[in-house]
Design a protein around this motif. Structure first.
Motif, short mmCIF file in Angstrom:
data_model
loop_
_atom_site.label_atom_id
_atom_site.label_comp_id
_atom_site.label_asym_id
_atom_site.label_seq_id
_atom_site.Cartn_x
_atom_site.Cartn_y
_atom_site.Cartn_z
N GLY A 1 30.68 48.39 45.20
CA GLY A 1 31.99 47.79 45.42
C GLY A 1 32.83 47.75 44.16
N PRO A 2 34.16 47.67 44.30
CA PRO A 2 35.06 47.64 43.16
C PRO A 2 35.28 46.22 42.65
CG PRO A 2 36.34 47.74 45.17
CD PRO A 2 34.89 47.78 45.59
N PRO A 3 35.77 46.09 41.42
CA PRO A 3 36.22 44.79 40.93
C PRO A 3 37.59 44.46 41.51
CG PRO A 3 36.57 46.44 39.24
CD PRO A 3 35.90 47.14 40.39
N GLU A 4 37.93 43.21 41.50
CA GLU A 4 39.20 42.77 42.09
C GLU A 4 40.40 43.41 41.40
OE1 GLU A 4 41.09 38.52 43.45
OE2 GLU A 4 40.33 38.66 41.39
N GLY A 5 41.29 43.96 42.20
CA GLY A 5 42.55 44.46 41.70
C GLY A 5 42.52 45.84 41.08
N ILE A 6 41.36 46.50 41.12
CA ILE A 6 41.24 47.83 40.51
C ILE A 6 40.75 48.82 41.56
CG2 ILE A 6 40.13 49.20 38.70
CD1 ILE A 6 39.87 46.63 37.07
N LEU A 7 41.64 49.67 42.03
CA LEU A 7 41.29 50.72 42.99
C LEU A 7 40.57 50.14 44.20
CD1 LEU A 7 40.06 53.28 40.30
CD2 LEU A 7 42.30 53.26 41.41
N ASP A 8 41.05 48.98 44.64
CA ASP A 8 40.38 48.24 45.71
C ASP A 8 41.30 47.91 46.87
OD1 ASP A 8 41.99 46.33 44.45
OD2 ASP A 8 40.57 44.70 44.83
N GLN A 9 42.47 48.55 46.94
CA GLN A 9 43.44 48.20 47.97
C GLN A 9 43.17 48.97 49.26
OE1 GLN A 9 48.06 48.92 48.04
NE2 GLN A 9 47.63 47.01 46.93
N THR A 10 43.12 48.24 50.36
CA THR A 10 42.88 48.85 51.66
C THR A 10 44.19 49.40 52.24
OG1 THR A 10 43.31 46.86 52.97
CG2 THR A 10 41.08 47.12 52.06
N SER A 11 44.07 50.06 53.37
CA SER A 11 45.26 50.62 54.04
C SER A 11 46.19 49.52 54.53
CB SER A 11 44.83 51.50 55.21
OG SER A 11 44.03 50.76 56.12
N ARG A 12 45.70 48.29 54.58
CA ARG A 12 46.54 47.15 54.97
C ARG A 12 47.20 46.48 53.78
NH1 ARG A 12 42.78 44.09 59.56
NH2 ARG A 12 42.64 45.86 61.01
N GLY A 13 46.96 47.03 52.59
CA GLY A 13 47.58 46.47 51.40
C GLY A 13 46.83 45.30 50.80
N GLU A 14 45.60 45.08 51.24
CA GLU A 14 44.80 43.96 50.72
C GLU A 14 43.91 44.43 49.57
OE1 GLU A 14 43.97 41.43 54.77
OE2 GLU A 14 42.85 43.31 54.50
N ASN A 15 43.86 43.62 48.50
CA ASN A 15 42.92 43.87 47.41
C ASN A 15 41.63 43.13 47.71
OD1 ASN A 15 45.85 43.80 45.84
ND2 ASN A 15 44.47 45.41 45.15
N VAL A 16 40.55 43.87 47.94
CA VAL A 16 39.32 43.28 48.45
C VAL A 16 38.16 43.36 47.45
CG1 VAL A 16 39.94 43.62 50.86
CG2 VAL A 16 38.73 45.43 49.63
N GLY A 17 38.45 43.74 46.21
CA GLY A 17 37.40 43.79 45.19
C GLY A 17 36.91 42.40 44.82
N CYS A 18 35.86 42.36 44.02
CA CYS A 18 35.17 41.12 43.67
C CYS A 18 35.71 40.53 42.36
CB CYS A 18 33.67 41.37 43.55
SG CYS A 18 32.73 39.92 43.03
N GLU A 19 36.18 39.29 42.42
CA GLU A 19 36.72 38.63 41.23
C GLU A 19 35.62 38.39 40.18
OE1 GLU A 19 37.67 34.37 41.48
OE2 GLU A 19 37.11 34.47 43.59
N HIS A 20 34.41 38.12 40.63
CA HIS A 20 33.32 37.86 39.69
C HIS A 20 32.89 39.14 38.98
CE1 HIS A 20 33.17 33.91 41.50
NE2 HIS A 20 32.96 34.47 42.69
N LEU A 21 32.91 40.26 39.70
CA LEU A 21 32.61 41.55 39.09
C LEU A 21 33.67 41.89 38.04
CD1 LEU A 21 30.95 44.14 38.90
CD2 LEU A 21 32.19 45.01 40.89
N LEU A 22 34.93 41.63 38.33
CA LEU A 22 35.98 41.87 37.35
C LEU A 22 35.75 41.05 36.09
CD1 LEU A 22 38.71 43.03 36.45
CD2 LEU A 22 39.81 41.12 37.66
N ARG A 23 35.41 39.79 36.26
CA ARG A 23 35.16 38.93 35.09
C ARG A 23 33.98 39.46 34.27
NH1 ARG A 23 32.59 33.79 34.96
NH2 ARG A 23 32.47 33.81 37.23
#
Length: 310
Positions: A187-209
């Motif tokens: 899975g991706p980190p939050e906000g990085i190459l994680d946007q779905t076709s519905r425009g939602e960012n679904v990456g993990c905030e803890h992984l980003l941190r």
């Protein structure tokens, strides 16, 4: 190519994810970058979702494809679709959900990825944790891997979105900089190459941190098919650059190419051929081969980087 001054060696990686059992297109199908053969490399990385539903026949097809790839080392992790590689999940949920209680032989599945045949082909299956590898060119690198992602439609390798698997007090936390060269997650980190076709960012905030704390050279993942692409993040300046791609070059070369080694120079297009400063920058790559409609239209990524000599 080794550099005496910095004691590093340029090393080539090819990165794929979310193949979902799609075999390579014939070599003469110039309308697809994902075609025979996979580009040659020192290391091939697969960031999970090897299959559609974890059938043995699917794994057989993918092991065969990876075995033919021209790479010294082929590192593979699972994804949420690889249900028979998450054994506790499979026994509790996956067998009933995907295989109508008939069930696949989990020992056979495990042997396919960790047995002698896989080893002879250079395939190394990783679970969550840290491993260090030394290559024939002298390069040594340390990789953190994890197949887990926030719970998704009751598929495999889930965790609750509020759970932090990657930082302090987690069972297998990502180490601090400079211990990790490459992070490989499904899975991706939050906000990085994680946007779905519905425009939602679904990456993990803890992984980003965790990645912000770790600051690896490269972080590879997939999972969100629509997020295919690459970004460079400068941690010191808080600046993110999406790397441009030339579709025709991708089709001609069977991959999208990024050079972050010291011999890259500093040439346009911005970020695609520019040395990376370890500890200050990270290259993020979403390498999902499938698009949102499960068509194998995306390209593998090829990344040249400098690694320390063992």
């Amino acid at each position: 190519m080794a550099s005496e001054a910095t004691k590093t060696v340029k090393t080539r990686f090819v990165i794929i994810s979310d193949t979902h059992t799609a075999e390579l297109r014939p070599s003469d199908d110039k309308s697809h970058a994902y075609r025979e053969p996979l580009p040659s490399s020192d290391v091939l990385l697969h960031a999970g979702d090897i299959t559609i539903a974890g059938y043995i026949s699917e794994y057989e097809s993918m092991v065969d494809m990876l075995s033919k790839a021209d790479a010294e080392l082929k590192i593979v992790i699972a994804g949420n679709h690889d249900v028979t590689l998450d054994e506790p999940y499979y026994e509790k949920i996956g067998k009933r959900k995907f295989h109508r209680n008939m069930g696949e032989d989990l020992e056979v599945v495990r042997e396919m990825w960790t047995g002698e045949k896989a080893k002879k082909a250079g395939i190394v299956y990783l679970e969550e944790g840290v491993r260090t590898f030394t290559l024939g060119n002298g390069a040594r690198f340390t990789i953190y891997s994890s197949p887990y992602q926030p719970e998704f439609c009751n598929f495999a390798f889930p965790y609750l979105r509020e759970e932090d698997r990657f930082n302090q007090h987690a069972q297998n936390p990502i180490p601090d900089h400079p211990k990790i060269d490459i992070v490989l997650t499904h899975g991706p980190p939050e906000g990085i190459l994680d946007q779905t076709s519905r425009g939602e960012n679904v990456g993990c905030e803890h992984l980003l941190r965790a990645v912000r704390r770790c600051r690896p050279r490269v972080h590879c993942f997939g999972h969100i098919h629509e997020g295919w692409g690459a970004q460079r993040i400068d941690w010191l300046q808080g600046r993110s650059v999406s790397l441009p791609v030339d579709r025709q070059q991708i089709l001609d070369n069977r991959c999208a190419y990024v050079n972050i080694s010291q011999d890259a120079g500093d040439n346009p297009p911005e970020g695609r051929s520019k040395p990376l400063t370890f500890g200050e920058e990270t290259l993020f790559v979403n390498a999902a081969i499938m698009d949102v409609n499960y068509r194998p239209v995306n390209a593998p990524w090829m990344v040249d980087m400098d690694l320390p000599i063992a």
